[in-house]
Enzyme design. Structure first.
Site, PDB file in Angstrom:
ATOM      1  N   ASN A 148      44.723  38.864  43.883  1.00 43.09           N
ATOM      2  CA  ASN A 148      44.349  40.208  44.613  1.00 43.09           C
ATOM      3  C   ASN A 148      43.455  39.802  45.669  1.00 43.09           C
ATOM      4  O   ASN A 148      42.374  39.598  45.861  1.00 43.09           O
ATOM      5  CB  ASN A 148      43.926  41.021  43.505  1.00 43.09           C
ATOM      6  CG  ASN A 148      43.400  42.310  44.064  1.00 43.09           C
ATOM      7  OD1 ASN A 148      43.454  42.720  45.302  1.00 43.09           O
ATOM      8  ND2 ASN A 148      42.392  43.006  43.310  1.00 43.09           N
TER       9      ASN A 148
ATOM     10  N   GLY B 189      33.828  39.450  40.751  1.00 39.23           N
ATOM     11  CA  GLY B 189      33.084  39.054  41.817  1.00 39.23           C
ATOM     12  C   GLY B 189      31.752  38.519  41.863  1.00 39.23           C
ATOM     13  O   GLY B 189      30.972  38.427  42.659  1.00 39.23           O
TER      14      GLY B 189
ATOM     15  N   HIS C 153      42.513  49.254  38.927  1.00 40.64           N
ATOM     16  CA  HIS C 153      41.431  48.289  39.229  1.00 40.64           C
ATOM     17  C   HIS C 153      40.188  49.016  39.328  1.00 40.64           C
ATOM     18  O   HIS C 153      39.885  50.035  39.785  1.00 40.64           O
ATOM     19  CB  HIS C 153      41.887  47.620  40.716  1.00 40.64           C
ATOM     20  CG  HIS C 153      41.175  46.393  40.724  1.00 40.64           C
ATOM     21  ND1 HIS C 153      39.639  46.716  41.285  1.00 40.64           N
ATOM     22  CD2 HIS C 153      41.359  45.195  40.854  1.00 40.64           C
ATOM     23  CE1 HIS C 153      39.124  45.256  41.214  1.00 40.64           C
ATOM     24  NE2 HIS C 153      40.251  44.475  40.872  1.00 40.64           N
TER      25      HIS C 153
ATOM     26  N   SER D 268      36.380  36.500  38.346  1.00 40.50           N
ATOM     27  CA  SER D 268      35.698  35.275  38.610  1.00 40.50           C
ATOM     28  C   SER D 268      36.567  33.978  37.893  1.00 40.50           C
ATOM     29  O   SER D 268      35.703  32.915  37.534  1.00 40.50           O
ATOM     30  CB  SER D 268      34.041  34.954  38.132  1.00 40.50           C
ATOM     31  OG  SER D 268      33.386  36.053  38.739  1.00 40.50           O
TER      32      SER D 268
ATOM     33  N   GLU E 138      40.011  43.047  33.051  1.00 43.72           N
ATOM     34  CA  GLU E 138      39.021  42.688  33.800  1.00 43.72           C
ATOM     35  C   GLU E 138      37.759  43.206  33.488  1.00 43.72           C
ATOM     36  O   GLU E 138      37.508  44.421  34.213  1.00 43.72           O
ATOM     37  CB  GLU E 138      39.391  42.962  35.291  1.00 43.72           C
ATOM     38  CG  GLU E 138      40.788  42.599  35.609  1.00 43.72           C
ATOM     39  CD  GLU E 138      40.920  42.366  37.328  1.00 43.72           C
ATOM     40  OE1 GLU E 138      41.005  41.273  37.816  1.00 43.72           O
ATOM     41  OE2 GLU E 138      40.638  43.439  38.040  1.00 43.72           O
TER      42      GLU E 138
ATOM     43  N   LYS F 283      42.408  41.628  48.135  1.00 44.90           N
ATOM     44  CA  LYS F 283      41.655  42.920  48.233  1.00 44.90           C
ATOM     45  C   LYS F 283      41.580  43.173  49.737  1.00 44.90           C
ATOM     46  O   LYS F 283      42.546  43.058  50.310  1.00 44.90           O
ATOM     47  CB  LYS F 283      40.116  42.739  47.730  1.00 44.90           C
ATOM     48  CG  LYS F 283      40.359  42.268  46.212  1.00 44.90           C
ATOM     49  CD  LYS F 283      38.914  42.224  45.497  1.00 44.90           C
ATOM     50  CE  LYS F 283      38.962  41.970  44.163  1.00 44.90           C
ATOM     51  NZ  LYS F 283      37.730  41.957  43.348  1.00 44.90           N
TER      52      LYS F 283
ATOM     53  N   GLU G  90      37.597  48.793  41.151  1.00 41.92           N
ATOM     54  CA  GLU G  90      37.113  49.170  42.157  1.00 41.92           C
ATOM     55  C   GLU G  90      37.487  50.539  42.731  1.00 41.92           C
ATOM     56  O   GLU G  90      36.999  51.203  43.389  1.00 41.92           O
ATOM     57  CB  GLU G  90      37.411  47.966  43.430  1.00 41.92           C
ATOM     58  CG  GLU G  90      36.464  46.790  43.130  1.00 41.92           C
ATOM     59  CD  GLU G  90      37.028  45.352  43.505  1.00 41.92           C
ATOM     60  OE1 GLU G  90      38.026  45.369  44.398  1.00 41.92           O
ATOM     61  OE2 GLU G  90      36.670  44.276  43.017  1.00 41.92           O
TER      62      GLU G  90
HETATM   63  P1  13P Z   1      37.142  37.886  41.395  1.00 46.13           P
HETATM   64  O1  13P Z   1      38.286  36.933  40.951  1.00 46.13           O
HETATM   65  O2  13P Z   1      36.792  37.721  42.805  1.00 46.13           O
HETATM   66  O3  13P Z   1      36.437  37.961  40.439  1.00 46.13           O
HETATM   67  O4  13P Z   1      37.962  39.288  41.351  1.00 46.13           O
HETATM   68  C1  13P Z   1      38.877  39.509  40.262  1.00 46.13           C
HETATM   69  C2  13P Z   1      39.641  40.933  40.475  1.00 46.13           C
HETATM   70  O5  13P Z   1      39.086  41.805  40.618  1.00 46.13           O
HETATM   71  C3  13P Z   1      40.978  40.540  40.738  1.00 46.13           C
HETATM   72  O6  13P Z   1      41.569  41.983  40.748  1.00 46.13           O
END
Ligand code: 13P
Length: 252
Positions: free
Chosen positions: A9, A174, A96, A214, A168, A11, A98
């Site tokens: 992803n 992150g 997600h 992560s 997740e 982002k 976010e």
């Molecule tokens: P990170 O791997 O940067 O923690 O992000 C995970 C994520 O949100 C994947 O959708």
């Protein structure tokens, strides 16, 4: 039996010209993954076309990070399923954290997006996961169950073949604070059991459940060694060719 899915992803990273270069390097680097592993990348909308051209004919599949739940029309700033399909998109990430936290997407909206995407023939990566405060107050299973049940309302057993669930935990996204394989496995087993109760043993045995939060080239093997962890949804480490390649070539 279920297939593994390693997905990146991206982002809100990489402009189309950067994305194109990156995808070209990835195609070269990621050739020889095991046959039972699918690999997908989800660039931003603006880079989908450029990336689609680069990955054509490779093993890498194309995903999008969001979709609207309507056919078409007056929805300024939104992107429809047909627009994605026309570019060769196969998967869409829905729910997600976010989008849940920053853009206030509810289980109800997520459910509409999932239903509509499936109707259109897209495969869905459906994300769930608890906040740190929810984990600390012992509510992880309740939160995840509510998200799973709400997101999958009226989704048929047959449509479940086109869904991947991504667990997740929000506190791991992150932050560099990856869940331990044991912590992740516990929730994955709980999700699989929830799917069994909602559908059947067959559906729950066959659904791919990814872990995200992560994941790196050093943590992936431990996670993938667990029975109920069938892949990874990777943010930061998917933006480096070497680490994403190593993740796709995990050792179980
Ligand atoms: P990170 O791997 O940067 O923690 O992000 C995970 C994520 O949100 C994947 O959708």
């Amino acid at each position: 039996m279920r297939k593994y899915l390693i997905a990146g992803n991206w982002k809100m990273n990489l402009v189309p010209s950067e994305a194109k270069k990156f995808a070209k390097q990835l195609v070269e680097s990621i050739k020889n993954v095991d046959k039972d592993v699918d690999v997908m990348i989800a660039p931003p909308f603006t880079a989908l076309d450029a990336v689609a051209q680069e990955i054509k004919g490779s093993i890498i599949k194309l995903g999008a990070q969001n979709v609207n739940d309507n056919e078409k029309g007056a929805f300024t700033g939104e992107v429809s399923a047909d627009m994605l399909l026309d570019l060769g998109v196969e998967y869409v990430i829905i729910g997600h954290s976010e989008r849940r936290t920053i853009y206030k997407e509810t289980d109800e909206l997520i459910n509409k997006k999932i239903s509509f995407s499936l109707k259109k023939g897209l495969k869905v990566v459906f994300c769930v996961g608890e906040l740190l405060s929810e984990r600390e107050s012992g509510k992880t299973n309740d939160v995840v169950k509510t998200q799973v049940v709400g997101g999958l309302k009226n989704i048929s057993a047959d449509d479940m073949k086109s869904i991947v669930i991504a667990y997740e935990p929000v506190w791991a996204i992150g932050t560099g604070k990856v869940a331990t394989p044991e912590q992740a496995e516990e929730v994955h087993a709980f999700i699989r059991n929830t799917i069994k109760d909602l559908y059947s043993k067959e559906v729950s045995d066959n659904i791919t459940i990814q872990y995200g939060g992560s994941v790196t080239d050093t943590s992936v093997d431990g996670l993938m060694s667990k029975e109920n962890i069938d892949g990874a949804l990777v943010g930061g480490a998917s933006l480096k060719v070497d680490s994403f390649t190593r993740i796709a070539k995990f050792q179980k």
